[in-house]
Design an enzyme around this catalytic site. Structure first.
Site, mmCIF file in Angstrom:
data_model
loop_
_atom_site.group_PDB
_atom_site.id
_atom_site.type_symbol
_atom_site.label_atom_id
_atom_site.label_comp_id
_atom_site.label_asym_id
_atom_site.label_seq_id
_atom_site.Cartn_x
_atom_site.Cartn_y
_atom_site.Cartn_z
ATOM 1 C CD GLU A 194 5.475 -7.432 4.369
ATOM 2 O OE1 GLU A 194 4.581 -7.251 3.532
ATOM 3 O OE2 GLU A 194 6.406 -6.623 4.565
ATOM 4 C CB ALA B 112 1.700 -15.968 6.781
ATOM 5 C CE LYS C 209 9.807 -7.510 -2.587
ATOM 6 N NZ LYS C 209 9.532 -6.200 -3.201
ATOM 7 C CB SER D 239 -0.048 -2.955 -6.999
ATOM 8 O OG SER D 239 1.204 -3.001 -6.390
ATOM 9 C CE1 TYR D 240 -0.138 -4.959 -9.780
ATOM 10 C CE2 TYR D 240 -1.690 -3.429 -10.766
ATOM 11 C CZ TYR D 240 -0.398 -3.866 -10.583
ATOM 12 O OH TYR D 240 0.622 -3.205 -11.190
ATOM 13 C CD GLU E 193 10.520 -5.840 1.241
ATOM 14 O OE1 GLU E 193 11.378 -6.768 1.331
ATOM 15 O OE2 GLU E 193 10.755 -4.753 0.706
ATOM 16 C CG ASN E 194 7.901 -10.970 -1.730
ATOM 17 O OD1 ASN E 194 6.888 -10.330 -1.416
ATOM 18 N ND2 ASN E 194 8.578 -10.741 -2.835
ATOM 19 C CB THR F 161 12.772 -5.701 -5.023
ATOM 20 O OG1 THR F 161 11.423 -6.179 -5.098
ATOM 21 C CG2 THR F 161 12.858 -4.483 -4.131
ATOM 22 C CG ASP G 104 4.665 -11.033 -4.257
ATOM 23 O OD1 ASP G 104 5.167 -9.939 -3.966
ATOM 24 O OD2 ASP G 104 3.796 -11.178 -5.136
ATOM 25 C CG ASP H 101 10.328 -9.394 -6.186
ATOM 26 O OD1 ASP H 101 9.230 -8.817 -6.110
ATOM 27 O OD2 ASP H 101 11.400 -8.840 -5.876
HETATM 28 N N1 ATP Z 1 -0.982 -15.521 3.123
HETATM 29 C C1 ATP Z 1 -0.913 -14.353 3.784
HETATM 30 N N2 ATP Z 1 -1.092 -14.298 5.116
HETATM 31 C C2 ATP Z 1 -1.002 -13.125 5.776
HETATM 32 N N3 ATP Z 1 -0.742 -11.937 5.198
HETATM 33 C C3 ATP Z 1 -0.555 -11.937 3.864
HETATM 34 C C4 ATP Z 1 -0.642 -13.122 3.087
HETATM 35 N N4 ATP Z 1 -0.424 -12.808 1.784
HETATM 36 C C5 ATP Z 1 -0.211 -11.484 1.750
HETATM 37 N N5 ATP Z 1 -0.286 -10.950 2.980
HETATM 38 C C6 ATP Z 1 -0.091 -9.540 3.303
HETATM 39 O O1 ATP Z 1 -0.952 -8.747 2.491
HETATM 40 C C7 ATP Z 1 -0.214 -7.720 1.832
HETATM 41 C C8 ATP Z 1 -0.578 -7.702 0.372
HETATM 42 O O2 ATP Z 1 -0.082 -8.880 -0.208
HETATM 43 P P1 ATP Z 1 -0.236 -9.109 -1.781
HETATM 44 O O3 ATP Z 1 0.538 -10.330 -2.121
HETATM 45 O O4 ATP Z 1 -1.657 -9.041 -2.139
HETATM 46 O O5 ATP Z 1 0.399 -7.821 -2.430
HETATM 47 P P2 ATP Z 1 1.959 -7.519 -2.488
HETATM 48 O O6 ATP Z 1 2.590 -8.588 -3.316
HETATM 49 O O7 ATP Z 1 2.457 -7.307 -1.113
HETATM 50 O O8 ATP Z 1 1.979 -6.152 -3.204
HETATM 51 P P3 ATP Z 1 2.250 -5.990 -4.756
HETATM 52 O O9 ATP Z 1 1.116 -6.694 -5.430
HETATM 53 O O10 ATP Z 1 2.279 -4.523 -4.946
HETATM 54 O O11 ATP Z 1 3.595 -6.669 -4.995
HETATM 55 C C9 ATP Z 1 1.252 -8.018 2.015
HETATM 56 O O12 ATP Z 1 1.866 -6.887 2.558
HETATM 57 C C10 ATP Z 1 1.336 -9.157 2.971
HETATM 58 O O13 ATP Z 1 1.979 -8.736 4.140
#
Ligand code: ATP
Ligand code: SVQ
Length: 320
Positions: A119, A115, A160, A44-45, A162-163, A211, A176, A158
């Site tokens: 996810e 990573a 899940k 989101s940001y 996705e994280n 979530t 996250d 949080d």
């Molecule tokens: N260390 C990383 N290595 C690889 N991909 C990453 C990494 N961190 C984040 N991502 C990918 O980038 C995307 C954005 O991550 P980011 O943490 O910036 O936002 P988010 O937490 O997913 O979204 P929101 O801020 O809305 O919760 C994620 O979908 C994730 O799959």
């Protein structure tokens, strides 16, 4: 001196100066020290980009946050929580590591572990569900990372699929932490473990809710998250890996919350019995009676798991 041009790594360097005297130098990384590659994802940001350190050729994920957007959306607090939390969680293979932060006039930069596998949720969707061996391996890695987090006084809040990200060895990296809670060391009993209710807000009302599908009942009924709240989410994740869907899911958030506080969930036919027993001891309304980490580790479902460093050196099972 040349070390400035080279943009040597951030932090402290012990060197010998031209007069042969030991000198401590602090150097700072910046945007120019990296060559940016593909976009890994958008938040989101934030935008997360793959990047290579020009000097060491090491690959990272760099999370770029737009200052104006963060200020407009009143998210400055989350930026600081993410930085402070990641700075506390530096010694575990299952947690995305923060190497450097820097900024320019427009953006903030977080240089993180890459990573490259993306996810865990993506793999779960592709496979529909995991078998017991894969659920046991990934469940054990997630639990080991939660144990470390809690021992450092951090509640994720949080958790899940996705994280839970995956690296190039298909080992997990939890990410996250912007909505995590750092426990105030003055308020805890200092043992760093044992008290499942550690983190229960007494004075202030809890602001953040995670979530919907993974939110714990205590957060919904008395607006309180504690360490045991992460173990509720862990129970939901184990269920979801084996069933292919989370235990509490309804047409909208409100109905999902009703199912959670009413403990309205059922196991699909054929759900493995040891996993069922474990999940039933995690998805309990009272956080005090929820299975604590040490008892989860010794639950028969995790028989065969060697806890500790071995878990992070072994080959990940092929997803099936
Ligand atoms: N260390 C990383 N290595 C690889 N991909 C990453 C990494 N961190 C984040 N991502 C990918 O980038 C995307 C954005 O991550 P980011 O943490 O910036 O936002 P988010 O937490 O997913 O979204 P929101 O801020 O809305 O919760 C994620 O979908 C994730 O799959
Ligand atoms: O806490 C820190 O490490 C520094 C301290 C100095 C500083 O100016 N910042 C940036 C503060 C900040 C936070 C949010 C916005 Cl939107 C703008 C500036 C902090 C910062 C720099 C780079 C990346 C993140 C952060 Cl919080």
């Amino acid at each position: 001196e040349d070390w400035k041009e080279k943009g040597a790594a951030t932090g402290i360097r012990q060197e010998i100066d031209q007069n042969g005297r030991p000198v401590t130098r602090v150097v700072k990384k910046g945007v120019k020290d990296f060559s940016f590659g593909r976009t890994l994802g958008e938040g989101s940001y934030s935008t997360v980009l793959a990047a290579t350190d020009r000097q060491t050729l090491r690959e990272y994920a760099i999370k770029v946050l737009d200052k104006r957007h963060i200020i407009k959306e009143k998210k400055v607090k989350y930026v600081n929580i993410e930085k402070d939390t990641l700075n506390r969680l530096t010694e575990h293979p299952g947690i995305v590591r923060l190497y450097y932060t820097f900024q320019d006039e427009r953006s903030l930069y977080f240089v993180l572990d890459l990573a490259s596998g993306g996810e865990l949720l993506g793999f779960l969707k592709k496979m529909t569900s995991f078998d017991v061996e894969c659920t046991r391996f990934y469940g054990a890695q997630i639990l080991d990372a939660i144990d470390y987090m809690h021992s450092r006084g951090v509640i994720h809040r949080d958790l899940k699929p996705e994280n839970v990200l995956l690296d190039d060895q298909m080992h997990i990296k939890i990410t996250d932490f912007g909505t995590a809670k750092i426990l105030d060391p003055k308020k805890t009993n200092g043992t760093g473990s044992g008290d499942p209710l550690e983190g229960m807000e007494t004075e202030r009302a809890q602001s953040f809710v995670g979530t919907a599908e993974y939110v714990s009942p205590e957060l919904l009924t008395d607006k309180n998250a504690c360490k045991a709240s992460d173990l509720w989410a862990f129970g939901c994740i184990i269920y979801q890996l084996l069933a292919g869907r989370p235990p509490f899911k309804a047409a909208n958030e409100y109905q999902t919350f009703q199912k959670i506080v009413g403990l309205e969930y059922a196991f699909p036919d054929g759900f493995p019995s040891l996993a069922k027993d474990l999940v039933e001891r995690l998805l309990v309304l009272d956080p005090i009676t929820r299975l604590p980490i040490e008892h989860i580790k010794s639950h028969p479902f995790f028989d065969g798991i060697v806890w500790g460093k071995g878990l992070w050196k072994q080959k990940a099972p092929r997803l099936k």
